[in-house]
Scaffold this motif. Sequence first.
Motif, PDB file in Angstrom:
ATOM      1  N   MET A   1       2.697  -6.362 -50.268  1.00 20.78           N
ATOM      2  CA  MET A   1       2.913  -7.606 -49.521  1.00 20.78           C
ATOM      3  C   MET A   1       4.220  -6.731 -48.706  1.00 20.78           C
ATOM      4  N   ALA A   2       5.515  -6.893 -49.619  1.00 19.19           N
ATOM      5  CA  ALA A   2       6.764  -6.301 -48.527  1.00 19.19           C
ATOM      6  C   ALA A   2       6.306  -5.179 -48.190  1.00 19.19           C
ATOM      7  N   MET A   3       5.390  -4.116 -49.249  1.00 18.22           N
ATOM      8  CA  MET A   3       5.361  -2.895 -47.719  1.00 18.22           C
ATOM      9  C   MET A   3       4.896  -2.784 -46.870  1.00 18.22           C
ATOM     10  N   LEU A   4       4.328  -3.807 -46.562  1.00 16.54           N
ATOM     11  CA  LEU A   4       3.044  -4.480 -45.342  1.00 16.54           C
ATOM     12  C   LEU A   4       3.815  -4.812 -44.144  1.00 16.54           C
ATOM     13  N   VAL A   5       4.826  -5.306 -44.410  1.00 15.39           N
ATOM     14  CA  VAL A   5       5.994  -6.402 -44.278  1.00 15.39           C
ATOM     15  C   VAL A   5       6.537  -5.168 -43.118  1.00 15.39           C
ATOM     16  N   SER A   6       7.814  -4.136 -44.315  1.00 15.00           N
ATOM     17  CA  SER A   6       8.062  -2.997 -43.580  1.00 15.00           C
ATOM     18  C   SER A   6       7.635  -2.050 -42.611  1.00 15.00           C
ATOM     19  N   HIS A   7       6.119  -2.368 -42.888  1.00 15.91           N
ATOM     20  CA  HIS A   7       5.065  -1.083 -41.906  1.00 15.91           C
ATOM     21  C   HIS A   7       5.244  -1.716 -40.533  1.00 15.91           C
ATOM     22  N   ILE A   8       5.228  -3.045 -40.802  1.00 14.72           N
ATOM     23  CA  ILE A   8       5.122  -3.903 -39.380  1.00 14.72           C
ATOM     24  C   ILE A   8       6.637  -3.891 -38.536  1.00 14.72           C
ATOM     25  N   ALA A   9       7.976  -3.633 -39.825  1.00 13.95           N
ATOM     26  CA  ALA A   9       8.718  -3.994 -39.160  1.00 13.95           C
ATOM     27  C   ALA A   9       9.241  -2.079 -38.581  1.00 13.95           C
ATOM     28  N   THR A  10       8.770  -1.589 -39.126  1.00 12.73           N
ATOM     29  CA  THR A  10       8.665   0.015 -38.622  1.00 12.73           C
ATOM     30  C   THR A  10       8.431   0.061 -37.264  1.00 12.73           C
ATOM     31  N   THR A  11       6.761  -0.647 -37.452  1.00 16.07           N
ATOM     32  CA  THR A  11       6.319  -0.002 -36.361  1.00 16.07           C
ATOM     33  C   THR A  11       6.899  -0.533 -35.178  1.00 16.07           C
ATOM     34  N   PHE A  12       7.129  -1.604 -35.326  1.00 18.18           N
ATOM     35  CA  PHE A  12       7.618  -3.117 -34.005  1.00 18.18           C
ATOM     36  C   PHE A  12       8.873  -2.062 -33.744  1.00 18.18           C
ATOM     37  N   ALA A  13       9.812  -1.446 -34.752  1.00 16.23           N
ATOM     38  CA  ALA A  13      10.680  -0.942 -34.278  1.00 16.23           C
ATOM     39  C   ALA A  13      10.400   1.045 -33.433  1.00 16.23           C
ATOM     40  N   GLU A  14       9.769   1.094 -34.614  1.00 15.98           N
ATOM     41  CA  GLU A  14       9.350   2.418 -32.924  1.00 15.98           C
ATOM     42  C   GLU A  14       8.494   1.966 -31.704  1.00 15.98           C
ATOM     43  N   ASP A  15       7.818   1.106 -31.450  1.00 19.96           N
ATOM     44  CA  ASP A  15       7.389   0.094 -30.279  1.00 19.96           C
ATOM     45  C   ASP A  15       8.109   0.135 -29.377  1.00 19.96           C
ATOM     46  N   ALA A  16       9.443  -0.093 -29.412  1.00 21.40           N
ATOM     47  CA  ALA A  16      10.187  -1.566 -29.444  1.00 21.40           C
ATOM     48  C   ALA A  16      11.347   0.312 -28.694  1.00 21.40           C
ATOM     49  N   ALA A  17      11.066   1.414 -28.966  1.00 25.08           N
ATOM     50  CA  ALA A  17      12.288   2.430 -28.721  1.00 25.08           C
ATOM     51  C   ALA A  17      11.219   2.439 -27.633  1.00 25.08           C
ATOM     52  N   ALA A  18      10.314   2.628 -28.023  1.00 23.74           N
ATOM     53  CA  ALA A  18       9.278   3.607 -26.944  1.00 23.74           C
ATOM     54  C   ALA A  18       9.019   3.058 -25.708  1.00 23.74           C
ATOM     55  N   LEU A  19       9.447   2.076 -25.461  1.00 27.15           N
ATOM     56  CA  LEU A  19       8.865   1.395 -24.684  1.00 27.15           C
ATOM     57  C   LEU A  19      10.509   1.179 -23.751  1.00 27.15           C
ATOM     58  N   VAL A  20      11.812   0.754 -24.422  1.00 30.83           N
ATOM     59  CA  VAL A  20      12.760   0.989 -23.710  1.00 30.83           C
ATOM     60  C   VAL A  20      12.864   2.658 -23.113  1.00 30.83           C
ATOM     61  N   THR A  21      12.569   3.783 -23.939  1.00 32.10           N
ATOM     62  CA  THR A  21      12.669   5.413 -23.488  1.00 32.10           C
ATOM     63  C   THR A  21      11.857   5.368 -21.762  1.00 32.10           C
ATOM     64  N   GLY A  22      10.688   4.254 -21.950  1.00 25.84           N
ATOM     65  CA  GLY A  22       9.938   5.014 -21.120  1.00 25.84           C
ATOM     66  C   GLY A  22      10.684   3.660 -19.811  1.00 25.84           C
ATOM     67  N   PHE A  23      11.126   2.940 -20.025  1.00 28.57           N
ATOM     68  CA  PHE A  23      11.778   2.324 -19.039  1.00 28.57           C
ATOM     69  C   PHE A  23      12.793   2.557 -18.553  1.00 28.57           C
ATOM     70  N   GLY A  24      13.619   3.728 -19.095  1.00 29.76           N
ATOM     71  CA  GLY A  24      14.691   4.608 -19.088  1.00 29.76           C
ATOM     72  C   GLY A  24      14.631   5.306 -18.275  1.00 29.76           C
ATOM     73  N   ARG A  25      13.326   6.479 -18.930  1.00 33.09           N
ATOM     74  CA  ARG A  25      12.827   7.288 -17.729  1.00 33.09           C
ATOM     75  C   ARG A  25      12.473   6.006 -16.189  1.00 33.09           C
ATOM     76  N   VAL A  26      12.008   5.801 -16.377  1.00 39.86           N
ATOM     77  CA  VAL A  26      11.075   4.666 -14.754  1.00 39.86           C
ATOM     78  C   VAL A  26      12.173   4.684 -14.057  1.00 39.86           C
ATOM     79  N   LEU A  27      13.205   4.351 -15.318  1.00 41.41           N
ATOM     80  CA  LEU A  27      15.035   3.975 -14.046  1.00 41.41           C
ATOM     81  C   LEU A  27      15.286   5.383 -13.461  1.00 41.41           C
ATOM     82  N   LEU A  28      15.422   6.542 -13.960  1.00 39.08           N
ATOM     83  CA  LEU A  28      16.117   7.681 -13.341  1.00 39.08           C
ATOM     84  C   LEU A  28      14.470   8.332 -12.680  1.00 39.08           C
ATOM     85  N   HIS A  29      13.570   8.220 -12.893  1.00 39.98           N
ATOM     86  CA  HIS A  29      12.639   8.346 -11.850  1.00 39.98           C
ATOM     87  C   HIS A  29      12.628   8.436 -10.321  1.00 39.98           C
TER      88      HIS A  29
END
Length: 92
Positions: A1-29
């Motif tokens: 169960m703890a492994m599933l929670v850590s996987h969800i947290a890692t996935t959320f962090a990666e998705d949040a980083a990708a969202l911020v990166t994409g938003f930054g690219r749009v603003l830069l463009h």
Amino acid sequence: MAMLVSHIATTFAEDAAALVTGFGRVLLHLAMAPIERIANACDVAGVLSERRAALRMWRTSHAIRLSTPRSARRRGGLFRCLTPFRFLSDLT
């Protein structure tokens, strides 16, 4: 169960980083669009288009080397946000 929670947290962090990166690219463009138009208008000899074509060829030829995780971390560097300005150095 703890492994599933850590996987969800890692996935959320990666998705949040990708969202911020994409938003930054749009603003830069959006910020760079007027500068790109001026640079293309001033490019009488076609230097910028030649450099962009050469850069595209270099990227495709080195795609295998860049796909490794270690080189992917080094790809952008500290001043990754200034890469759109590198083509303007040919106009001086």
